[in-house]
Design a protein around this motif. Structure first.
Motif, PDB file in Angstrom:
ATOM      1  N   MET A  19      -7.295  -7.615 -14.299  1.00 46.54           N
ATOM      2  CA  MET A  19      -6.539  -6.492 -13.736  1.00 46.54           C
ATOM      3  C   MET A  19      -7.485  -5.299 -13.609  1.00 46.54           C
ATOM      4  SD  MET A  19      -3.248  -4.486 -15.408  1.00 46.54           S
ATOM      5  CE  MET A  19      -1.954  -5.546 -14.767  1.00 46.54           C
ATOM      6  N   GLY A  20      -7.698  -4.823 -12.398  1.00 44.40           N
ATOM      7  CA  GLY A  20      -8.564  -3.677 -12.164  1.00 44.40           C
ATOM      8  C   GLY A  20      -7.798  -2.372 -12.265  1.00 44.40           C
ATOM      9  N   ILE A  21      -8.377  -1.393 -12.916  1.00 47.51           N
ATOM     10  CA  ILE A  21      -7.721  -0.113 -13.179  1.00 47.51           C
ATOM     11  C   ILE A  21      -7.995   0.874 -12.056  1.00 47.51           C
ATOM     12  CG2 ILE A  21      -7.632   1.865 -14.743  1.00 47.51           C
ATOM     13  CD1 ILE A  21      -8.536  -0.081 -16.977  1.00 47.51           C
ATOM     14  N   VAL A  22      -6.912   1.467 -11.518  1.00 49.21           N
ATOM     15  CA  VAL A  22      -7.015   2.524 -10.510  1.00 49.21           C
ATOM     16  C   VAL A  22      -6.272   3.734 -11.063  1.00 49.21           C
ATOM     17  CG1 VAL A  22      -6.624   3.204  -8.124  1.00 49.21           C
ATOM     18  CG2 VAL A  22      -7.055   0.792  -8.672  1.00 49.21           C
ATOM     19  N   ASN A  23      -6.992   4.635 -11.728  1.00 55.30           N
ATOM     20  CA  ASN A  23      -6.381   5.837 -12.290  1.00 55.30           C
ATOM     21  C   ASN A  23      -6.337   6.937 -11.235  1.00 55.30           C
ATOM     22  OD1 ASN A  23      -5.825   5.068 -14.996  1.00 55.30           O
ATOM     23  ND2 ASN A  23      -7.990   5.268 -15.508  1.00 55.30           N
ATOM     24  N   VAL A  24      -5.137   7.391 -10.895  1.00 56.58           N
ATOM     25  CA  VAL A  24      -5.004   8.487  -9.929  1.00 56.58           C
ATOM     26  C   VAL A  24      -4.604   9.754 -10.677  1.00 56.58           C
ATOM     27  CG1 VAL A  24      -4.576   7.026  -7.944  1.00 56.58           C
ATOM     28  CG2 VAL A  24      -2.652   7.693  -9.353  1.00 56.58           C
ATOM     29  N   GLY A  33     -10.066  11.985 -12.311  1.00 55.67           N
ATOM     30  CA  GLY A  33     -10.495  12.813 -11.199  1.00 55.67           C
ATOM     31  C   GLY A  33     -11.346  12.122 -10.168  1.00 55.67           C
ATOM     32  N   ARG A  34     -11.809  10.910 -10.444  1.00 53.53           N
ATOM     33  CA  ARG A  34     -12.689  10.229  -9.487  1.00 53.53           C
ATOM     34  C   ARG A  34     -11.913   9.582  -8.352  1.00 53.53           C
ATOM     35  NH1 ARG A  34     -16.733   6.133 -11.837  1.00 53.53           N
ATOM     36  NH2 ARG A  34     -17.451   6.305  -9.685  1.00 53.53           N
ATOM     37  N   PHE A  35     -10.692   9.136  -8.630  1.00 53.64           N
ATOM     38  CA  PHE A  35      -9.935   8.378  -7.638  1.00 53.64           C
ATOM     39  C   PHE A  35      -8.520   8.930  -7.484  1.00 53.64           C
ATOM     40  CE2 PHE A  35     -12.623   5.406 -10.206  1.00 53.64           C
ATOM     41  CZ  PHE A  35     -13.685   5.354  -9.316  1.00 53.64           C
ATOM     42  N   ASP A  36      -8.359  10.246  -7.592  1.00 54.74           N
ATOM     43  CA  ASP A  36      -7.016  10.827  -7.613  1.00 54.74           C
ATOM     44  C   ASP A  36      -6.527  11.261  -6.235  1.00 54.74           C
ATOM     45  OD1 ASP A  36      -8.776  12.919  -7.365  1.00 54.74           O
ATOM     46  OD2 ASP A  36      -7.856  14.191  -8.906  1.00 54.74           O
ATOM     47  N   ARG A  37      -7.223  10.850  -5.170  1.00 54.19           N
ATOM     48  CA  ARG A  37      -6.729  11.065  -3.812  1.00 54.19           C
ATOM     49  C   ARG A  37      -6.553   9.702  -3.144  1.00 54.19           C
ATOM     50  NH1 ARG A  37     -10.332  13.165  -0.534  1.00 54.19           N
ATOM     51  NH2 ARG A  37     -12.101  12.818  -1.939  1.00 54.19           N
ATOM     52  N   PRO A  38      -5.585   9.563  -2.235  1.00 54.00           N
ATOM     53  CA  PRO A  38      -5.344   8.254  -1.623  1.00 54.00           C
ATOM     54  C   PRO A  38      -6.588   7.618  -1.017  1.00 54.00           C
ATOM     55  CG  PRO A  38      -3.535   9.720  -1.122  1.00 54.00           C
ATOM     56  CD  PRO A  38      -4.566  10.554  -1.834  1.00 54.00           C
ATOM     57  N   VAL A  39      -7.437   8.401  -0.360  1.00 48.76           N
ATOM     58  CA  VAL A  39      -8.597   7.814   0.297  1.00 48.76           C
ATOM     59  C   VAL A  39      -9.596   7.273  -0.730  1.00 48.76           C
ATOM     60  CG1 VAL A  39      -9.784  10.051   0.488  1.00 48.76           C
ATOM     61  CG2 VAL A  39     -10.379   8.161   2.026  1.00 48.76           C
ATOM     62  N   THR A  40      -9.853   8.021  -1.807  1.00 44.88           N
ATOM     63  CA  THR A  40     -10.799   7.536  -2.813  1.00 44.88           C
ATOM     64  C   THR A  40     -10.200   6.392  -3.615  1.00 44.88           C
ATOM     65  OG1 THR A  40     -10.071   9.290  -4.316  1.00 44.88           O
ATOM     66  CG2 THR A  40     -12.031   9.718  -2.989  1.00 44.88           C
ATOM     67  N   ALA A  41      -8.891   6.443  -3.844  1.00 48.55           N
ATOM     68  CA  ALA A  41      -8.232   5.350  -4.558  1.00 48.55           C
ATOM     69  C   ALA A  41      -8.291   4.058  -3.754  1.00 48.55           C
ATOM     70  CB  ALA A  41      -6.789   5.717  -4.859  1.00 48.55           C
ATOM     71  N   LEU A  42      -8.116   4.165  -2.438  1.00 51.81           N
ATOM     72  CA  LEU A  42      -8.182   2.974  -1.581  1.00 51.81           C
ATOM     73  C   LEU A  42      -9.582   2.377  -1.585  1.00 51.81           C
ATOM     74  CD1 LEU A  42      -6.914   1.042   0.458  1.00 51.81           C
ATOM     75  CD2 LEU A  42      -7.458   2.711   2.258  1.00 51.81           C
ATOM     76  N   ILE A  43     -10.588   3.215  -1.470  1.00 51.20           N
ATOM     77  CA  ILE A  43     -11.969   2.725  -1.494  1.00 51.20           C
ATOM     78  C   ILE A  43     -12.254   2.025  -2.825  1.00 51.20           C
ATOM     79  CG2 ILE A  43     -14.393   3.437  -1.530  1.00 51.20           C
ATOM     80  CD1 ILE A  43     -13.575   5.691   0.434  1.00 51.20           C
ATOM     81  N   HIS A  44     -11.837   2.643  -3.912  1.00 47.95           N
ATOM     82  CA  HIS A  44     -12.057   2.065  -5.235  1.00 47.95           C
ATOM     83  C   HIS A  44     -11.317   0.738  -5.375  1.00 47.95           C
ATOM     84  CE1 HIS A  44     -12.886   1.785  -9.453  1.00 47.95           C
ATOM     85  NE2 HIS A  44     -11.631   1.931  -9.804  1.00 47.95           N
ATOM     86  N   GLU A  74       5.189  15.482 -10.550  1.00 48.58           N
ATOM     87  CA  GLU A  74       3.740  15.407 -10.416  1.00 48.58           C
ATOM     88  C   GLU A  74       3.273  13.950 -10.426  1.00 48.58           C
ATOM     89  OE1 GLU A  74      -0.217  16.392  -9.990  1.00 48.58           O
ATOM     90  OE2 GLU A  74       1.565  17.655  -9.731  1.00 48.58           O
ATOM     91  N   GLU A  75       3.851  13.148 -11.311  1.00 53.43           N
ATOM     92  CA  GLU A  75       3.460  11.739 -11.361  1.00 53.43           C
ATOM     93  C   GLU A  75       3.810  11.035 -10.044  1.00 53.43           C
ATOM     94  OE1 GLU A  75       4.069   7.741 -14.145  1.00 53.43           O
ATOM     95  OE2 GLU A  75       4.932   9.649 -14.786  1.00 53.43           O
ATOM     96  N   LEU A  76       4.977  11.338  -9.500  1.00 56.95           N
ATOM     97  CA  LEU A  76       5.377  10.742  -8.222  1.00 56.95           C
ATOM     98  C   LEU A  76       4.429  11.161  -7.100  1.00 56.95           C
ATOM     99  CD1 LEU A  76       9.238  11.154  -8.452  1.00 56.95           C
ATOM    100  CD2 LEU A  76       7.998   8.983  -8.335  1.00 56.95           C
ATOM    101  N   GLN A  77       4.042  12.430  -7.081  1.00 55.13           N
ATOM    102  CA  GLN A  77       3.134  12.907  -6.041  1.00 55.13           C
ATOM    103  C   GLN A  77       1.770  12.239  -6.136  1.00 55.13           C
ATOM    104  OE1 GLN A  77       3.051  17.199  -6.347  1.00 55.13           O
ATOM    105  NE2 GLN A  77       5.277  17.369  -6.077  1.00 55.13           N
ATOM    106  N   ARG A  78       1.396  11.820  -7.337  1.00 55.96           N
ATOM    107  CA  ARG A  78       0.112  11.145  -7.509  1.00 55.96           C
ATOM    108  C   ARG A  78       0.167   9.682  -7.081  1.00 55.96           C
ATOM    109  NH1 ARG A  78      -1.525  13.222 -13.649  1.00 55.96           N
ATOM    110  NH2 ARG A  78      -1.847  15.433 -13.131  1.00 55.96           N
ATOM    111  N   VAL A  79       1.220   8.973  -7.501  1.00 53.89           N
ATOM    112  CA  VAL A  79       1.189   7.517  -7.341  1.00 53.89           C
ATOM    113  C   VAL A  79       1.770   7.008  -6.027  1.00 53.89           C
ATOM    114  CG1 VAL A  79       1.195   7.118  -9.826  1.00 53.89           C
ATOM    115  CG2 VAL A  79       3.374   7.131  -8.588  1.00 53.89           C
ATOM    116  N   LEU A  80       2.811   7.647  -5.496  1.00 49.90           N
ATOM    117  CA  LEU A  80       3.469   7.068  -4.320  1.00 49.90           C
ATOM    118  C   LEU A  80       2.553   7.001  -3.092  1.00 49.90           C
ATOM    119  CD1 LEU A  80       7.149   8.407  -4.522  1.00 49.90           C
ATOM    120  CD2 LEU A  80       6.260   6.150  -5.140  1.00 49.90           C
ATOM    121  N   PRO A  81       1.817   8.066  -2.748  1.00 50.62           N
ATOM    122  CA  PRO A  81       0.927   7.949  -1.581  1.00 50.62           C
ATOM    123  C   PRO A  81      -0.130   6.865  -1.742  1.00 50.62           C
ATOM    124  CG  PRO A  81       1.229  10.251  -2.195  1.00 50.62           C
ATOM    125  CD  PRO A  81       1.800   9.431  -3.308  1.00 50.62           C
ATOM    126  N   VAL A  82      -0.633   6.703  -2.956  1.00 52.65           N
ATOM    127  CA  VAL A  82      -1.644   5.672  -3.208  1.00 52.65           C
ATOM    128  C   VAL A  82      -1.026   4.287  -3.093  1.00 52.65           C
ATOM    129  CG1 VAL A  82      -3.190   4.712  -4.953  1.00 52.65           C
ATOM    130  CG2 VAL A  82      -3.071   7.190  -4.617  1.00 52.65           C
TER     131      VAL A  82
END
Length: 276
Positions: A19-24, A33-44, A74-82
């Motif tokens: 299981m790979g971890i994607v922390n947003v 903070g490294r993958f907390d935007r949809p574009v960086t999370a997708l790349i990761h 705040e949690e919803l705003q972080r996870v739903l777009p990703v």
């Protein structure tokens, strides 16, 4: 060969899954903070899949020791777009959350295949909500909450107490109509445990699996217990220790290992499997 029912996926457990971890989040202990935007999370996420991840685990709240709580909004705003972006990848997606409202929002949109809850569905309304959904469930043990859990955790018999708790949560899920093949259990390394507690749990994974009665998901990657053993203070520098811990967990019968370093973990598991 046993199967894990994870949404529309049926995952074979004939080998340990990764299981790979994607922390947003901006404040997760290792990669906040490294993958907390949809574009960086997708790349990761795409990188993790290319490295051999079987499942992606997306979390919008840091549950590291002493982490401050975030609001549901705040949690919803972080996870739903990703999650909406990652859904197109066509792989099993896990949502790491302990809040019923966050679970409900993701489930209503059909965005996830697994609910990975550090509170084992103890939040009000979580159990009936998730039981009625067509998703897998991971029930984790913790003592206390993130802001206090590492302040002198105490057990009489950590293996028995953790195993008994997981068994009771599994039984409660089954009383709500959840098939056993939908369930995973996680001993919760670092969640209200000292180094000695963590090592006792790692040594006794087969006993914990027997007590819980369902496959185990193990998350030790880069955690402070590894830093205590090695003296390495920086989480990102605990690669060797993390791979060793994942391999030991797999040897102890873990069905899924939750990791930051997918490629190195997958390679270690492949060598072990070749010998086996």
């Amino acid at each position: 060969m046993s199967l894990f029912a994870c949404g529309s996926f049926r995952l074979a457990l004939d080998r340990p899954l990764v299981m790979g971890i994607v922390n947003v989040t901006p404040d997760s202990f290792s990669d906040g903070g490294r993958f907390d935007r949809p574009v960086t999370a997708l790349i990761h996420a795409e990188q993790l899949l290319a490295q051999g991840a079987d499942i992606l685990d997306i979390g919008g709240e840091s549950t590291r020791p002493n982490a401050p709580a975030v609001s549901v909004d705040e949690e919803l705003q972080r996870v739903l777009p990703v999650l909406r972006q990652l859904r197109a990848l066509g792989v099993p997606l896990s949502l790491d959350t302990r809040r019923t409202a966050v679970m409900r929002a993701a489930l209503e949109e059909g965005l996830v295949d697994l609910i990975n809850d550090v509170s084992a569905l103890e939040d009000d309304g979580a159990l009936p909500l998730v039981a009625a959904a067509n998703v897998g469930i991971c029930l984790m043990h913790k003592q206390g909450n993130p802001d206090t859990m590492q302040q002198r955790p105490v057990y009489c018999d950590v293996v028995h107490e953790v195993g008994d708790y997981l068994a009771r949560r599994v039984a409660l899920c089954q009383e709500h109509g959840v098939a056993r093949e939908r369930l995973l259990a996680d001993p919760g390394f670092g969640f209200g445990k000292t180094l000695e507690h963590n090592l006792a749990l790692l040594r006794q994974l087969p006993q914990l699996a027997d007590m819980a009665g369902v496959p185990l998901l193990i998350g030790i990657s880069r955690k402070s217990m590894l830093g205590q053993i090695t003296g390495e203070t920086m989480p990102a520098q605990r690669l060797g220790a993390s791979v060793a811990a994942a391999l030991l967990a797999a040897q102890g019968g873990a069905a899924i290992v939750r990791v930051h370093d997918v490629q190195a973990t997958r390679q270690a598991l492949q060598v072990w499997q070749a010998l086996a």
